[in-house]
Enzyme design. Sequence first.
Site, PDB file in Angstrom:
ATOM      1  CG  HIS A 221     -23.372 -29.130 -17.646  1.00  0.00           C
ATOM      2  ND1 HIS A 221     -23.200 -30.570 -17.179  1.00  0.00           N
ATOM      3  CD2 HIS A 221     -24.634 -29.320 -17.895  1.00  0.00           C
ATOM      4  CE1 HIS A 221     -24.293 -31.319 -17.181  1.00  0.00           C
ATOM      5  NE2 HIS A 221     -25.228 -30.282 -17.798  1.00  0.00           N
ATOM      6  CB  SER A 242     -28.027 -28.476 -18.214  1.00  0.00           C
ATOM      7  OG  SER A 242     -29.197 -28.320 -17.242  1.00  0.00           O
ATOM      8  CG  ASP A 243     -27.835 -35.133 -16.078  1.00  0.00           C
ATOM      9  OD1 ASP A 243     -29.180 -35.123 -15.702  1.00  0.00           O
ATOM     10  OD2 ASP A 243     -27.388 -36.147 -16.120  1.00  0.00           O
ATOM     11  CB  ALA A 244     -31.583 -33.199 -12.899  1.00  0.00           C
ATOM     12  CB  ALA A 246     -25.231 -30.408 -14.464  1.00  0.00           C
TER      13      ALA A 246
END
Length: 952
Positions: A221, A242-244, A246
């Site tokens: 990230h 972004s991923d959850a 992260a």
Amino acid sequence: MTAPTPPTPPFRDPHLPFAKRIDDLLARLTLDEKVAFLHQFGPAVERLGVAAFRTGQEALHGVAWMGPATVFPQAVGLGATWNTDLVRRVGEAVSKEARAMRARDDRVGLNVWSPTVNLLRHPLWGRNEEGYSEDPRLTSAIATAYTRGLRGDHPTYWRTAPVLKHWLAHNNETGRDVTSSSVRPRVLHEYDLRAFKETVEAGAVAGVMPAYNLVNGRPNHVSPYLREELRTWTDEELLVCSDAGAPSNLVDSEHYFDTHEEATAAALQAGVDSFTDHGTDSSTIVARIRGALERGLLSEADLDTAIRRQLSVRLRLGEFDPHHDPHAGTGEFDTPAHRELAREAAEQAIVLLRNDGVLPLAADTRIAVVGLLADECKLDWYSGTLIHRSTPLEGLYERFGAERVEFAEGVDRVLLKTSAGTFLKVPASPEAADGVRGAEGALDPALLAGRTDLPPLTADGTGTELALVDWGEGVLTLRAPDGRYLSVAEDGLLRASADQPGGWIVQETFRLEPHANGHLLRHLGTDRPVCVAADGVRVAGDGTEAEVFEVVVVERGEDAVARVADRADVVVVVAGNDPHINGRETEDRTTLALPAHQERILAAARASGVRTVLALVSAYPYAVEPGRLGAVLWTAHGGQAGGTALARVLAGDVSPAGRLPQTWYADDADLPDLLDYDVIGSRQTYLYFEGRPLFPFGHGLSYASFSYADLTVELDDSAEGDGRARIAFTVTNTGDMTADEVAQLYTRAVDPSVTRPRRELLDHRRITLAPGATAAVSFDVPLSAFAFWDVARRGRRVEPGPYDLLIGGSSEDVRLRGTIVLGGEAAVARPARRHGVPAADFDEQSGTEIVDLTRVAGDAVTPVGGGAGELVYRACDFGTGTTGVTVTVAGEGTVELSLGGAGSTATLALGTPTPGPYDYVTVEAPFAADGVHDLHLRLRGPLRLAHVGFSG
């Protein structure tokens, strides 16, 4: 007198370029409104008439999480079709259903988080089902087809906006938010980046999602590759979501930054444009961004850059041009065409691995269909809710007639006896409504609660016979006679309440643990044993005594299998996995072996003496012994039509033509460590594997036969820029039924100067041929496809010399061979004296890993675990009169240099540890060298080596 109509603001003028419209809307937004836009759930700006917007809608093989939708085969199954036209049509259907569903439920998003282009490097990865292939070329071809279908063909407006997952080098669930993938430059550019790059360059991608893991010591990230690589591949504005959770991981689990304000600012400046964190509650992210602004870590211009990318996607989706959006009226949902396409995709995904002539089955065959997957239509975490359902048993009933098909599931039927002599009892509940998990849709299905409207289990003198399945590693499910699985809800009580195992934390799995003269029944979702309490059977709380059970076996699964096998001509064993158990998101597998329970069923079928067909329905490869089986097939979980498709293939209505998208290894010993991402050094995937696979990449048999002939190779290297090679040949169906063949073209460098793939896919084509028909096939291959990443020049290079061209039905089934000789670019020695040697640009290594040079960019190398490691740099040019060496290092330890690996010619010690991992110092020592030599370095201790320089 009527008031004049206010002028249309420029951001709503469809005749203006998108860039000008974005400029206008940005200028109208306040700072607080901009900050709010950066969360996944961006609020409406009512004063401007701008609607709320959320990034993210799962759509991996159908619209997921939002209720009923057409369910296509899992992604790995779509990869197994090797059919880009089919996959494009699947993408079109999914995007049309997304539009139709959004028209009646505005929770459905159009920024779809699909497809997954992580390469299937390691078959024990828990999310194997989500990827397409271990090969970057095949992965990008399938992903490009799917994204083109999702995008649509309109030049301006997109039907949906696909986001590729998960950037970058992400193939492990074990410690996925804290582990670092060590990816050397060659692996980065030749392998992990390629699938993303080629898909983005095709022009139908709206963005990417960074993965949870770190790459070379730095969280994805805050990856510099977002700027240095991704955004250089296209002129389009790409949205990075972004991923959850992260963004919070950057501080909470990874401890990469001290404060969330620093972490959020760094992620935004690295290129993250939308923060998926804390579910629908944006307040935490908003507070962090405001804090970063107040501390001077972010500027409003940083926010504008991210919001510009968001608005670009919203404009492409037609949000501000409802009267010009050609997709606004799309209403195609669960149409006959979509149902037919789901069946076609399921058929094309089936791979025939072995066949001694038992298949196809004659119409009058008496069939015993057995196995834990025989009457199942399993869904995974990224599936929608089934509208239609077809199991293998149902498909065989329909195709052959119920009178010719017998069934035994092969479960163990048991009673659970308590220490008091009673048995667990499932109470009758005729008034309970029948429910399916997720049928109403949910923005976050992880939050779906278990049912509490059913009575809990009790204990009495007769009990209830339960169907026990061991899915491997002692993980069990228990099912009541009415088909409901035992599950635990938030109140801790056991009920027969679940239609299937599922959920983010599965509440339907148990383990029997030997204890005293019986077993504890441990509920894995809560990690608590089961007890019998006054209010019913429940998981034990603190201080509550766990019940000790005796397992009373009423019938073993293999006995039921033997009984039906005795009356059959053929036994079809349907084995495989439940996608929510032992291999899924958050959980890697530990072995390739088929679970022991299913081995028992298979052994019983073999022992019957009846010819046996093994149909594997699974999200990943298994290591099975095929020698005593008449036939073996594999299909991923095939969606709503999987059972019908399998029956049609078994009957010969369709000739199987799926091909393996990844190597099937024969044994766990063939696998590298799950966290070893160096596919070159550890000889991973078909590209480098030197052993004998169980079934090779690209393998798949047919009911027809095919011949290849008439190979011609033409080379055009006269054009400016990239030249081309044209490879042409013919394929003839020499069998007696219409069938598909997948013609595959591979190459191999004959005399490479570095380790190159044993063979590498250049192109492929799936073709349909009637008996006796011949098709002319040609591939136009750019010469850049023969290049590798030259670490000495830090760029791609086509090495001069001969390259084999291998054509056939798999990576090992070669029918035609040719050779092409390329001029290329000759190798040059590394200019070590002039420019030094960046530590990460090694040719070979052992015992080291790549780490972050700084938190922002760059790579360094360190010994694994602070021990010892070696690096080799081939053909370094030291010029004349090199007399000194300088190393740039941090930490503590020593660096030993030698030429050609013979003896230490210089040792540089970092005696006093540096204050921190990024506090680099230079250490000098005498070092004499002339001319071109291989440079060997030995690192000892917890140091980071950034660069080696030479002087004289």
